[in-house]
Design a protein around this motif. Structure first.
Motif, PDB file in Angstrom:
ATOM      1  N   GLY A 112       0.791  -1.219   0.000  1.00 49.83           N
ATOM      2  CA  GLY A 112       0.000   0.000   0.000  1.00 49.83           C
ATOM      3  C   GLY A 112       0.823   1.269   0.000  1.00 49.83           C
ATOM      4  N   GLY A 113       2.151   1.136   0.103  1.00 44.66           N
ATOM      5  CA  GLY A 113       3.019   2.307   0.104  1.00 44.66           C
ATOM      6  C   GLY A 113       3.240   2.832   1.516  1.00 44.66           C
ATOM      7  N   VAL A 114       3.988   3.917   1.597  1.00 47.29           N
ATOM      8  CA  VAL A 114       4.353   4.480   2.897  1.00 47.29           C
ATOM      9  C   VAL A 114       3.130   4.923   3.690  1.00 47.29           C
ATOM     10  N   ALA A 115       2.171   5.530   3.004  1.00 49.33           N
ATOM     11  CA  ALA A 115       1.001   6.088   3.696  1.00 49.33           C
ATOM     12  C   ALA A 115      -0.059   5.046   4.019  1.00 49.33           C
ATOM     13  N   ARG A 116      -0.034   3.902   3.337  1.00 51.20           N
ATOM     14  CA  ARG A 116      -1.100   2.918   3.521  1.00 51.20           C
ATOM     15  C   ARG A 116      -0.560   1.514   3.771  1.00 51.20           C
ATOM     16  N   PRO A 117       0.402   1.337   4.647  1.00 45.59           N
ATOM     17  CA  PRO A 117       0.933  -0.009   4.888  1.00 45.59           C
ATOM     18  C   PRO A 117      -0.147  -0.938   5.417  1.00 45.59           C
ATOM     19  N   GLY A 118      -0.287  -2.089   4.769  1.00 48.05           N
ATOM     20  CA  GLY A 118      -1.246  -3.089   5.215  1.00 48.05           C
ATOM     21  C   GLY A 118      -2.683  -2.836   4.820  1.00 48.05           C
ATOM     22  N   VAL A 119      -3.001  -1.651   4.307  1.00 45.59           N
ATOM     23  CA  VAL A 119      -4.402  -1.306   4.024  1.00 45.59           C
ATOM     24  C   VAL A 119      -4.896  -2.031   2.775  1.00 45.59           C
ATOM     25  N   VAL A 120      -5.914  -2.841   2.937  1.00 46.71           N
ATOM     26  CA  VAL A 120      -6.494  -3.606   1.827  1.00 46.71           C
ATOM     27  C   VAL A 120      -7.788  -2.956   1.351  1.00 46.71           C
ATOM     28  N   HIS A 121      -8.572  -2.456   2.284  1.00 46.78           N
ATOM     29  CA  HIS A 121      -9.817  -1.759   1.948  1.00 46.78           C
ATOM     30  C   HIS A 121     -10.045  -0.706   3.025  1.00 46.78           C
ATOM     31  N   ARG A 122     -10.993   0.181   2.773  1.00 50.70           N
ATOM     32  CA  ARG A 122     -11.235   1.278   3.697  1.00 50.70           C
ATOM     33  C   ARG A 122     -12.709   1.384   4.056  1.00 50.70           C
ATOM     34  N   ILE A 123     -12.976   2.042   5.175  1.00 53.33           N
ATOM     35  CA  ILE A 123     -14.329   2.494   5.472  1.00 53.33           C
ATOM     36  C   ILE A 123     -14.213   3.975   5.836  1.00 53.33           C
ATOM     37  N   ASP A 124     -15.300   4.711   5.658  1.00 46.59           N
ATOM     38  CA  ASP A 124     -15.276   6.153   5.866  1.00 46.59           C
ATOM     39  C   ASP A 124     -14.909   6.512   7.302  1.00 46.59           C
ATOM     40  N   LYS A 125     -14.394   7.708   7.470  1.00 43.40           N
ATOM     41  CA  LYS A 125     -14.013   8.222   8.791  1.00 43.40           C
ATOM     42  C   LYS A 125     -15.154   8.059   9.797  1.00 43.40           C
ATOM     43  N   ASP A 126     -16.365   8.443   9.417  1.00 48.20           N
ATOM     44  CA  ASP A 126     -17.478   8.437  10.359  1.00 48.20           C
ATOM     45  C   ASP A 126     -18.338   7.185  10.261  1.00 48.20           C
ATOM     46  N   THR A 127     -17.779   6.123   9.686  1.00 43.27           N
ATOM     47  CA  THR A 127     -18.390   4.796   9.706  1.00 43.27           C
ATOM     48  C   THR A 127     -17.562   3.931  10.651  1.00 43.27           C
ATOM     49  N   SER A 128     -18.227   3.228  11.527  1.00 43.73           N
ATOM     50  CA  SER A 128     -17.524   2.347  12.467  1.00 43.73           C
ATOM     51  C   SER A 128     -17.511   0.927  11.923  1.00 43.73           C
ATOM     52  N   GLY A 129     -16.669   0.091  12.542  1.00 49.78           N
ATOM     53  CA  GLY A 129     -16.759  -1.323  12.241  1.00 49.78           C
ATOM     54  C   GLY A 129     -15.503  -2.008  11.763  1.00 49.78           C
TER      55      GLY A 129
END
Length: 311
Positions: free
Chosen positions: A131-148
């Protein structure tokens, strides 16, 4: 032209003639987002046969497109000792329950306090670098104001496996949401492409011309006071998908500051009533299907109780 810029020269193929310049360029590298390409065009970094053009210019067969790619500014992402709600962890993956209000990864204006900052501290060097320097390990995202629930990869093999599963639509992702209005049917499917809103560029919208396929399956769990508690299953994972799709069928999410109604008597502070409740995937190493479920947070539950008491 800066010596640091990489110059890429491309020629328009016959079967791509007639496409918008920004769309045509953005398909040549997965890191070249449509928005990024549009910025380059506005800065004069992209020319067609030596001349600058606008983003909506229609390319023609045989034209030469030259792209001066600016150097990537690497973010310095610091590990931060931020508490994490870890649902599962092994040598390959980590599953966390992200709180509402937390950004997933650093970006413009959010270099600290993100989930990535917290995971970097917890995992040290054990995160995928894809994912690069800013996104190590990040496979998918959820919005800031979405929990879970959110999964991260701790090595490159796991990262590739999880991304492939997302592409194959085999990852189970179920959300709980509270929407305005009483949905008259028990279940349904919204199949409508999502892309950047052509007028409000910070928003997403149903976009039949330049959008990407997006499919959301929903089921009504309970009718409440002028609202409905629903379960949404994602077949695809577009930005703001559930929020845009529910607005499209006139049942926007309660509390949504972007896609919800401008005025509402229902108070829910801090964003949309949306929670990633279920996450299921095949383990990258063992092949075992793993399924996790976490109940919505306290503010979501409090809103439910309030709406039930008003019935």
């Amino acid at each position: 032209m800066s010596e640091q810029m990489e110059v890429v020269t491309l020629q328009v193929e016959e079967d791509r003639s007639g496409e918008r310049l920004d769309k045509w360029v953005s398909t040549y590298d997965p890191d070249w987002s449509r928005v990024r390409v549009q910025e380059w065009i506005s800065e004069g970094l992209i020319t067609v046969d030596g001349k600058p053009k606008k983003s909506n210019y229609k390319v023609r067969t045989g034209e030469t497109v030259e792209i001066s790619v600016p150097p990537v500014e690497e973010l310095q992402v610091e590990a931060e000792n931020i508490p994490l709600d870890i649902v599962y962890e092994d040598e390959d993956v980590i599953v966390v329950n992200k709180p509402r209000g937390m950004v997933v990864h650093p970006g413009a204006g959010n270099n600290t306090g993100t989930l990535v900052n917290a995971v970097l501290y917890h995992c040290k060097d054990s995160l995928s670098g894809i994912g690069g320097v800013a996104r190590p390990g990040v496979v998918h995202r959820i919005d800031k104001d979405t929990s879970g629930l959110l999964m991260l990869a701790k090595n490159d093999h796991a990262h590739h496996s999880l991304v492939d599963q997302l592409k194959a639509k085999s990852v189970e992702r179920v959300y709980a949401a509270i929407v305005h209005g009483l949905i008259p049917h028990e279940h349904g499917t919204v199949d409508a492409p999502i892309g950047r809103d052509p007028i409000h560029r910070q928003r997403m919208a149903i976009n039949h011309n330049n959008g990407k396929d997006a499919v959301t399956h929903f089921r009504v769990k309970e009718h409440l006071k002028d609202t409905s508690l629903i379960e949404c299953r994602l077949e695809t994972g577009r930005t703001h998908q559930i929020r845009v799709h529910m607005k499209y069928i006139n049942f926007p999410l309660v509390g949504d500051p972007v896609y919800g109604p401008s005025k509402s008597q229902i108070r829910f502070e801090g964003g949309q009533a949306l929670h990633a409740q279920v996450l299921g995937f095949e383990h990258p190493r063992t092949g075992e299907f793993m399924r996790f479920e976490v109940e919505p947070p306290g503010d979501f539950q409090a809103l439910l109780r309030k709406l039930r008491n008003q019935m």
